[in-house]
Design a protein around this motif. Structure first.
Motif, short mmCIF file in Angstrom:
data_model
loop_
_atom_site.label_atom_id
_atom_site.label_comp_id
_atom_site.label_asym_id
_atom_site.label_seq_id
_atom_site.Cartn_x
_atom_site.Cartn_y
_atom_site.Cartn_z
N VAL A 28 -12.88 -14.44 2.40
CA VAL A 28 -12.11 -13.77 1.35
C VAL A 28 -10.85 -13.21 1.99
CG1 VAL A 28 -12.13 -11.99 -0.44
CG2 VAL A 28 -14.25 -13.18 0.16
N ALA A 29 -9.71 -13.61 1.48
CA ALA A 29 -8.43 -13.23 2.08
C ALA A 29 -8.12 -11.76 1.88
CB ALA A 29 -7.31 -14.07 1.47
N GLY A 30 -7.63 -11.12 2.94
CA GLY A 30 -7.01 -9.81 2.86
C GLY A 30 -7.91 -8.61 2.64
N VAL A 31 -9.20 -8.71 2.81
CA VAL A 31 -10.07 -7.55 2.60
C VAL A 31 -9.77 -6.53 3.69
CG1 VAL A 31 -12.44 -6.70 2.51
CG2 VAL A 31 -11.87 -8.88 1.47
N SER A 32 -9.39 -5.32 3.28
CA SER A 32 -9.03 -4.28 4.25
C SER A 32 -10.08 -3.20 4.37
CB SER A 32 -7.69 -3.65 3.86
OG SER A 32 -7.78 -3.09 2.57
N LYS A 33 -11.03 -3.16 3.44
CA LYS A 33 -12.06 -2.12 3.49
C LYS A 33 -13.33 -2.62 2.82
CE LYS A 33 -12.61 2.81 2.62
NZ LYS A 33 -11.97 4.00 2.06
N VAL A 34 -14.46 -2.35 3.48
CA VAL A 34 -15.77 -2.69 2.94
C VAL A 34 -16.60 -1.41 2.94
CG1 VAL A 34 -17.88 -4.05 3.28
CG2 VAL A 34 -15.65 -5.04 3.86
N GLY A 35 -17.19 -1.08 1.80
CA GLY A 35 -18.06 0.09 1.73
C GLY A 35 -19.31 -0.10 2.57
N ALA A 36 -20.00 0.98 2.82
CA ALA A 36 -21.19 0.97 3.68
C ALA A 36 -22.34 0.20 3.05
CB ALA A 36 -21.62 2.41 3.94
N LEU A 37 -23.16 -0.39 3.91
CA LEU A 37 -24.42 -0.99 3.47
C LEU A 37 -25.46 0.12 3.55
CD1 LEU A 37 -24.54 -4.42 5.37
CD2 LEU A 37 -23.79 -3.96 3.04
N VAL A 73 -3.07 -6.14 -3.34
CA VAL A 73 -2.83 -6.99 -4.50
C VAL A 73 -1.93 -8.17 -4.09
CG1 VAL A 73 -1.76 -7.09 -6.80
CG2 VAL A 73 -3.08 -5.07 -6.13
N THR A 74 -2.40 -9.39 -4.41
CA THR A 74 -1.64 -10.62 -4.16
C THR A 74 -1.83 -11.54 -5.36
OG1 THR A 74 -3.47 -11.81 -3.12
CG2 THR A 74 -2.11 -10.45 -1.67
N HIS A 75 -1.43 -12.78 -5.23
CA HIS A 75 -1.65 -13.74 -6.30
C HIS A 75 -3.02 -14.41 -6.22
CE1 HIS A 75 2.11 -13.79 -8.50
NE2 HIS A 75 2.67 -13.46 -7.36
N ASP A 76 -3.81 -14.10 -5.21
CA ASP A 76 -5.18 -14.63 -5.10
C ASP A 76 -6.02 -13.97 -6.19
OD1 ASP A 76 -7.77 -15.34 -4.45
OD2 ASP A 76 -7.59 -14.85 -2.34
N ARG A 77 -6.64 -14.76 -7.03
CA ARG A 77 -7.39 -14.26 -8.19
C ARG A 77 -8.90 -14.24 -7.99
NH1 ARG A 77 -3.30 -12.16 -8.99
NH2 ARG A 77 -1.64 -12.93 -10.30
N ALA A 135 -7.83 -3.64 -11.06
CA ALA A 135 -6.77 -4.62 -10.82
C ALA A 135 -5.56 -4.00 -10.14
CB ALA A 135 -6.35 -5.27 -12.14
N LEU A 136 -5.22 -2.78 -10.52
CA LEU A 136 -4.08 -2.06 -9.95
C LEU A 136 -4.46 -0.60 -9.75
CD1 LEU A 136 -0.94 -3.22 -12.00
CD2 LEU A 136 -1.37 -3.60 -9.58
N PRO A 137 -3.93 0.02 -8.70
CA PRO A 137 -4.15 1.46 -8.52
C PRO A 137 -3.14 2.22 -9.38
CG PRO A 137 -2.78 0.65 -6.77
CD PRO A 137 -3.15 -0.55 -7.62
N ASP A 138 -3.19 3.54 -9.30
CA ASP A 138 -2.14 4.34 -9.89
C ASP A 138 -0.83 3.94 -9.22
OD1 ASP A 138 -3.97 5.76 -11.41
OD2 ASP A 138 -4.15 7.38 -9.94
N LEU A 139 0.20 3.72 -10.01
CA LEU A 139 1.50 3.36 -9.47
C LEU A 139 2.38 4.60 -9.41
CD1 LEU A 139 1.98 0.00 -11.41
CD2 LEU A 139 1.13 0.34 -9.08
N ASP A 140 3.09 4.77 -8.31
CA ASP A 140 3.87 5.99 -8.08
C ASP A 140 5.16 5.61 -7.37
OD1 ASP A 140 4.93 8.45 -7.35
OD2 ASP A 140 3.09 9.18 -6.41
N ALA A 141 6.31 5.81 -8.03
CA ALA A 141 7.59 5.45 -7.45
C ALA A 141 7.92 6.28 -6.21
CB ALA A 141 8.71 5.61 -8.49
N ASN A 142 7.28 7.42 -6.04
CA ASN A 142 7.54 8.28 -4.89
C ASN A 142 6.58 8.02 -3.73
OD1 ASN A 142 9.73 9.79 -5.98
ND2 ASN A 142 8.25 10.87 -7.27
N ALA A 143 5.66 7.13 -3.91
CA ALA A 143 4.67 6.86 -2.86
C ALA A 143 5.17 5.79 -1.91
CB ALA A 143 3.35 6.42 -3.48
N ASN A 144 4.58 5.77 -0.74
CA ASN A 144 4.87 4.75 0.26
C ASN A 144 3.53 4.14 0.64
OD1 ASN A 144 6.07 3.19 2.19
ND2 ASN A 144 6.20 4.81 3.72
N ALA A 145 3.00 3.28 -0.24
CA ALA A 145 1.65 2.76 -0.04
C ALA A 145 1.55 1.33 -0.55
CB ALA A 145 0.65 3.64 -0.78
#
Length: 175
Positions: A28-37, A73-77, A135-145
């Motif tokens: 699976v492309a781009g997974v940056s975090k996996v919750g605990a088992l 978020v990418t174009h991978d669905r 699908a999307l997080p909160d969007l914030d124009a002042n954030a750097n994320a």
């Protein structure tokens, strides 16, 4: 008795930042975090008829907690398509093609790698399905994320893949 490994000199535990998630054979492309088992076994308390002061405990039903996968978020669905299959499963009037029964549940594999990129552990997670999709997080124009999507995966158990053994790590001594 102590169990000897291929690398008896390794004293450091493995780091948590080198991993892969697989849906079957596909990474699976781009997974940056996996919750605990995590699993929890209920405690069943009971008492002997003649014992007035203490209770006994035995194991009951085991529950496996949901696992969260997070990625940018990418174009991978892939996340969206899997979440849609679970959503369509209970829609009244859906045709079998729309219900996605073939894609509703998946077994996944979570692999952990050492600093040299060698696979050191793998867990098989069984009969997974998506119970929550963002699908999307909160969007914030002042954030750097980075914009992150995530799925919450329900599962019916997991186990260590015993076929993955400790590798012999490369010698890092200067020559």
């Amino acid at each position: 008795m102590a169990q000897f490994t291929q690398n008896p000199n390794r004293l450091d535990p493995y780091k948590n930042f080198k991993f892969r998630v697989r849906f079957g054979n596909d990474v699976v492309a781009g997974v940056s975090k996996v919750g605990a088992l995590k699993r929890t076994t209920e405690v069943v308390k009971h008492r002997d008829g003649g014992d007035f002061s203490s209770s006994r405990k035995s194991p009951g039903r085991t529950e496996y907690e949901a696992i969260t996968l997070e990625r940018g978020v990418t174009h991978d669905r892939e996340f969206q398509n899997w979440a849609r299959a679970a959503q369509a499963f209970n829609v009244v009037g859906s045709s079998p093609e729309q219900m996605g029964l073939g894609n509703f549940r998946k077994d996944i594999i979570i692999e952990l790698y050492n600093e040299s990129g060698q696979k050191v552990l793998a867990y098989k997670v069984y009969r997974c399905w998506v119970s929550e999709y963002q699908a999307l997080p909160d969007l914030d124009a002042n954030a750097n994320a980075v914009a992150l999507e995530h799925i919450k995966i329900e599962n019916e158990g997991w186990e260590l893949d015993e076929s993955v053994t400790e590798p012999k790590e490369p010698d890092a001594t200067p020559r």
